[in-house]
Scaffold this motif. Structure first.
Motif, PDB file in Angstrom:
ATOM      1  N   PRO A 207       0.554  -0.807  -0.103  1.00 43.84           N
ATOM      2  CA  PRO A 207      -0.127  -0.206   0.473  1.00 43.84           C
ATOM      3  C   PRO A 207       0.798   1.268   0.007  1.00 43.84           C
ATOM      4  CG  PRO A 207       0.076  -1.200   1.853  1.00 43.84           C
ATOM      5  CD  PRO A 207       0.972  -1.998   1.652  1.00 43.84           C
ATOM      6  N   LEU A 208       0.135   2.286  -0.492  1.00 44.96           N
ATOM      7  CA  LEU A 208       1.441   3.207  -0.857  1.00 44.96           C
ATOM      8  C   LEU A 208       0.905   4.671   0.720  1.00 44.96           C
ATOM      9  CD1 LEU A 208       0.867   4.931  -4.597  1.00 44.96           C
ATOM     10  CD2 LEU A 208       3.177   3.442  -2.551  1.00 44.96           C
ATOM     11  N   TYR A 209       1.492   4.938   1.457  1.00 48.82           N
ATOM     12  CA  TYR A 209       0.780   5.851   2.795  1.00 48.82           C
ATOM     13  C   TYR A 209       0.607   7.381   1.796  1.00 48.82           C
ATOM     14  CZ  TYR A 209       0.856   1.594   5.235  1.00 48.82           C
ATOM     15  OH  TYR A 209       0.025   0.060   5.821  1.00 48.82           O
ATOM     16  N   SER A 210      -0.032   8.318   2.635  1.00 44.60           N
ATOM     17  CA  SER A 210       0.616   9.518   2.569  1.00 44.60           C
ATOM     18  C   SER A 210       1.769   9.319   3.798  1.00 44.60           C
ATOM     19  CB  SER A 210      -0.373  10.405   2.495  1.00 44.60           C
ATOM     20  OG  SER A 210      -1.871  10.734   1.215  1.00 44.60           O
ATOM     21  N   LEU A 211       2.402  10.900   3.816  1.00 44.06           N
ATOM     22  CA  LEU A 211       3.608  11.433   4.280  1.00 44.06           C
ATOM     23  C   LEU A 211       2.865  12.457   5.342  1.00 44.06           C
ATOM     24  CD1 LEU A 211       6.479  11.210   5.068  1.00 44.06           C
ATOM     25  CD2 LEU A 211       6.944  13.053   4.187  1.00 44.06           C
ATOM     26  N   HIS A 213       2.201  15.876   7.469  1.00 43.41           N
ATOM     27  CA  HIS A 213       2.891  16.805   7.568  1.00 43.41           C
ATOM     28  C   HIS A 213       4.625  16.719   8.697  1.00 43.41           C
ATOM     29  CE1 HIS A 213       0.187  17.866   4.357  1.00 43.41           C
ATOM     30  NE2 HIS A 213      -0.764  18.055   5.255  1.00 43.41           N
ATOM     31  N   ARG A 214       4.147  16.319   9.965  1.00 43.34           N
ATOM     32  CA  ARG A 214       5.526  16.884  10.472  1.00 43.34           C
ATOM     33  C   ARG A 214       6.160  16.202  10.164  1.00 43.34           C
ATOM     34  NH1 ARG A 214       2.322  13.769  15.751  1.00 43.34           N
ATOM     35  NH2 ARG A 214       1.771  11.702  13.914  1.00 43.34           N
ATOM     36  N   ARG A 215       6.568  15.238   8.621  1.00 47.26           N
ATOM     37  CA  ARG A 215       7.502  14.168   8.595  1.00 47.26           C
ATOM     38  C   ARG A 215       8.532  15.656   7.369  1.00 47.26           C
ATOM     39  NH1 ARG A 215       7.908   9.135   8.693  1.00 47.26           N
ATOM     40  NH2 ARG A 215       9.583   9.178   7.405  1.00 47.26           N
ATOM     41  N   LYS A 216       7.159  16.824   7.525  1.00 46.95           N
ATOM     42  CA  LYS A 216       7.712  17.808   6.316  1.00 46.95           C
ATOM     43  C   LYS A 216       8.837  18.858   6.689  1.00 46.95           C
ATOM     44  CE  LYS A 216       4.026  16.032   3.135  1.00 46.95           C
ATOM     45  NZ  LYS A 216       3.146  16.833   2.610  1.00 46.95           N
ATOM     46  N   ARG A 217       9.326  18.440   7.825  1.00 44.40           N
ATOM     47  CA  ARG A 217       9.679  19.512   8.506  1.00 44.40           C
ATOM     48  C   ARG A 217      11.785  18.827   9.117  1.00 44.40           C
ATOM     49  NH1 ARG A 217      10.146  17.996  13.642  1.00 44.40           N
ATOM     50  NH2 ARG A 217       8.493  17.046  14.581  1.00 44.40           N
ATOM     51  N   ARG A 218      12.304  20.484   9.029  1.00 39.42           N
ATOM     52  CA  ARG A 218      13.307  20.362   9.995  1.00 39.42           C
ATOM     53  C   ARG A 218      14.013  19.565  11.526  1.00 39.42           C
ATOM     54  NH1 ARG A 218      17.051  22.261  12.939  1.00 39.42           N
ATOM     55  NH2 ARG A 218      19.628  21.963  11.760  1.00 39.42           N
TER      56      ARG A 218
END
Length: 221
Positions: A207-211, A213-218
């Motif tokens: 399956p493909l999971y959506s990333l 948003h907390r993983r899109k920060r430094r």
């Protein structure tokens, strides 16, 4: 997506960014652009152009071409090494998206494979080399006819107007976007061929999971 946003920010910026304030620069009376906005346009151009070469590496790896890594480019990955002849792996390959990707590569210029279908291929190549290896002097677009004589600057680097650089950055960004679509579709065609060739073979899936948003920060330490 980040490169596209950087290009948008660079083209739409109208104010002076705080990082440009207090920076000591000399006015050379040729209306050069030295700003964060201008650097964003340059960076977007370089990122988009480099994506094309990354697609070439994926073509080499997926189709098992065995090319020399240091010599791979989006323009020459299709050719026999040091020759302007198509690799036998591609001569009779029934894959229309891959064929589209090949013809898209024809819109670029390469020192080894100089045939191109685009009138501005050599200019894009020159701007990319100037950004990566020498010097690109960007002047305000309105001033170009008055302060720039041609596109070269005493044989070192390239001089260009801001409006022209932005137009070329958009052009390369569109090519990179098309290349990403083509390579996805082309690999999809090959995977479907494998399934049809061995219909009884067990194929795994995930399956493909959506990333999040907390993983899109430094990360904070």
């Amino acid at each position: 997506m980040s490169a596209r946003f950087m290009l948008f920010e660079g083209m739409s910026s109208r104010g002076v960014h705080f990082s440009d304030r207090g920076v000591a620069l000399t006015d050379t009376l040729d209306y050069p652009l030295y700003s964060l906005a201008s650097e964003r346009v340059r960076t977007a151009f370089r990122t988009a152009y480099s994506l094309l070469d990354k697609v070439a590496f994926l073509v080499d790896r997926y189709w098992g071409l065995g090319k020399v890594p240091d010599r791979i480019s989006f323009k020459n990955v299709w050719m026999v090494e040091n020759k302007a002849r198509l690799l036998p792996q591609f001569e009779k390959l029934d894959n229309l998206p891959l064929r589209g990707l090949f013809w898209l590569s024809k819109e670029l210029f390469d020192d080894q494979v100089k045939q191109t279908t685009s009138h501005d291929a050599r200019e894009l190549h020159g701007v990319r080399n100037a950004l990566e290896h020498t010097y690109l002097r960007v002047s305000e677009g309105w001033a170009k006819p008055f302060v720039i004589n041609g596109t070269s600057n005493n044989g070192f680097g390239i001089a260009i107007g801001s409006d022209e650089l932005e137009a070329k950055a958009i052009r390369v960004m569109q090519m990179a976007r098309s290349a990403l679509f083509y390579i996805c579709f082309a690999i999809g065609v090959e995977e479907r061929k494998k399934q049809l060739a061995k219909p009884g073979r067990l194929a795994g899936s995930m399956p493909l999971y959506s990333l999040d948003h907390r993983r899109k920060r430094r990360d904070s330490f």
